[in-house]
Design a protein around this motif. Structure first.
Motif, short mmCIF file in Angstrom:
data_model
loop_
_atom_site.label_atom_id
_atom_site.label_comp_id
_atom_site.label_asym_id
_atom_site.label_seq_id
_atom_site.Cartn_x
_atom_site.Cartn_y
_atom_site.Cartn_z
N GLY A 1 5.71 6.56 0.07
CA GLY A 1 5.33 7.81 -0.55
C GLY A 1 4.83 7.65 -1.96
N CYS A 2 5.00 8.70 -2.73
CA CYS A 2 4.41 8.83 -4.05
C CYS A 2 5.45 8.48 -5.11
CB CYS A 2 3.91 10.26 -4.23
SG CYS A 2 3.44 10.68 -5.91
N LEU A 3 5.16 7.44 -5.91
CA LEU A 3 6.10 7.04 -6.97
C LEU A 3 6.47 8.22 -7.86
CD1 LEU A 3 7.41 4.67 -8.75
CD2 LEU A 3 5.28 4.80 -10.07
N PHE A 4 5.47 9.02 -8.23
CA PHE A 4 5.71 10.11 -9.18
C PHE A 4 6.59 11.20 -8.55
CE2 PHE A 4 1.21 8.66 -10.13
CZ PHE A 4 1.59 7.77 -11.13
N ALA A 5 6.34 11.52 -7.30
CA ALA A 5 7.16 12.55 -6.63
C ALA A 5 8.58 12.04 -6.40
CB ALA A 5 6.52 12.96 -5.30
N ASN A 6 8.70 10.78 -5.98
CA ASN A 6 10.04 10.21 -5.76
C ASN A 6 10.86 10.31 -7.04
OD1 ASN A 6 8.97 9.49 -3.28
ND2 ASN A 6 8.97 7.29 -3.65
N LEU A 7 10.27 9.88 -8.17
CA LEU A 7 11.01 9.91 -9.43
C LEU A 7 11.24 11.34 -9.91
CD1 LEU A 7 9.38 6.90 -11.33
CD2 LEU A 7 11.68 7.00 -10.34
#
Lengths: 196, 196
Positions: free
Chosen positions: B106-112
């Motif tokens: 998935g998306c690093l930014f969304a995960n964080l």
């Protein structure tokens, strides 16, 4: 978390809030025990592991939420009005959460999905089952809307239901990130476009 | 992660993958050092803390991605065709990731965002800046689409841009949860409805 509840319930209450607020990896069994005011030995009497606890938290939280979903989605009223009530409830929950604690912690299921779905097959399966059931609940109301003539018969109800839940989770993500409930105001307008 | 790159680059390369795959809390400095083949002393020469490392990872990953976004969103072609190319790139990235490693991280930014935005104000600010910039890039193309007559002048471009990014992140969340790229096939159709 009152002393009148038994130890297992106190553990679950404490863990649900802590895991939703901080995630799985950042929460330890010792601090769950401290928050629940139970000894570690007592914890392991009820739960084999943090993973087992988390699976029970997911199950219990969805049991509560499922009942609230069904209450909004069934009964009198036009199908799409009931669907709007469901999403209004979600938005109101986030507004209440922010008003009560200052922050938006978002959706327990989505938080755990992004944190764990590539790492824990059991928790992933639990979360998939929750979202599959949510999709079915929404798709059933869309089916009713088709039957009532609110939507055209060609509506791909399951795909639309999945798109609505994706939009909800995306909007909740940004509301949490920005600690801003403003984007929730336009949610139903966006969902209506996805349905149309 | 080859020996020809210097220690700082090796640390960043290793950390970016590990943090995106497993999250912030589940990754320790010691294992980043092991994966990057550097000593802990060397790590702390370059980075004050795991938080500082993570902020640099976010900055570096967005520098790479920003260039790819701008490459898709500018140049010849109708504005909405360029926008479609951007989201097609996102979907292709996930398909490639699954094909290469078996999983969709998935998306690093969304995960964080879901893991840390209520817990780390600095990282939250970094992530907000990334998503604000994404919103502006998409809104600018929508403005072009209005100017070109592809969209009506009343289009609320910034709200629409935010809705498109929410749908993307929601769809990515479910693709990751189900390890299923199938839902990506309908993404542009859904986004087109949100734009209309």
């Amino acid at each position: 978390m009152g002393r009148t509840s038994d130890a297992r319930e106190r553990i679950l209450d404490a863990a649900c809030g802590m895991i939703r607020d901080r995630g799985y990896s950042a929460v330890g069994v010792a601090e769950v025990c401290a928050a629940a005011d139970v000894r570690k030995g007592s914890f392991y009497h009820y739960f084999e592991s943090k993973q087992a606890l988390t699976r029970t938290v997911i199950e219990g939280h969805w049991a509560t939420e499922r009942a609230r979903w069904i209450a909004r989605l069934t009964g009198p009223g036009a199908p799409l009005d009931r669907l709007e009530a469901l999403f209004a409830m979600q938005a109101d929950d986030l507004r209440s959460e922010q008003a009560a604690g200052g922050a938006i912690n978002g959706c327990l299921f989505a938080n755990l999905s992004l944190e764990l779905s590539t790492r824990d097959p059991d928790i992933r399966a639990d979360l998939e089952a929750v979202f599959d059931e949510q999709t079915t609940l929404v798709a059933d109301v869309l089916d009713e809307a088709v039957a009532a003539g609110e939507l055209v018969p060609e509506t791909q109800v399951r795909d639309v239901a999945a798109a609505l839940l994706a939009q909800l989770e995306g909007v909740v993500l940004f509301a949490k990130l920005r600690n801003d409930t403003g984007s929730l105001d336009g949610l139903w307008d966006q969902l209506r476009r996805l349905i149309a």
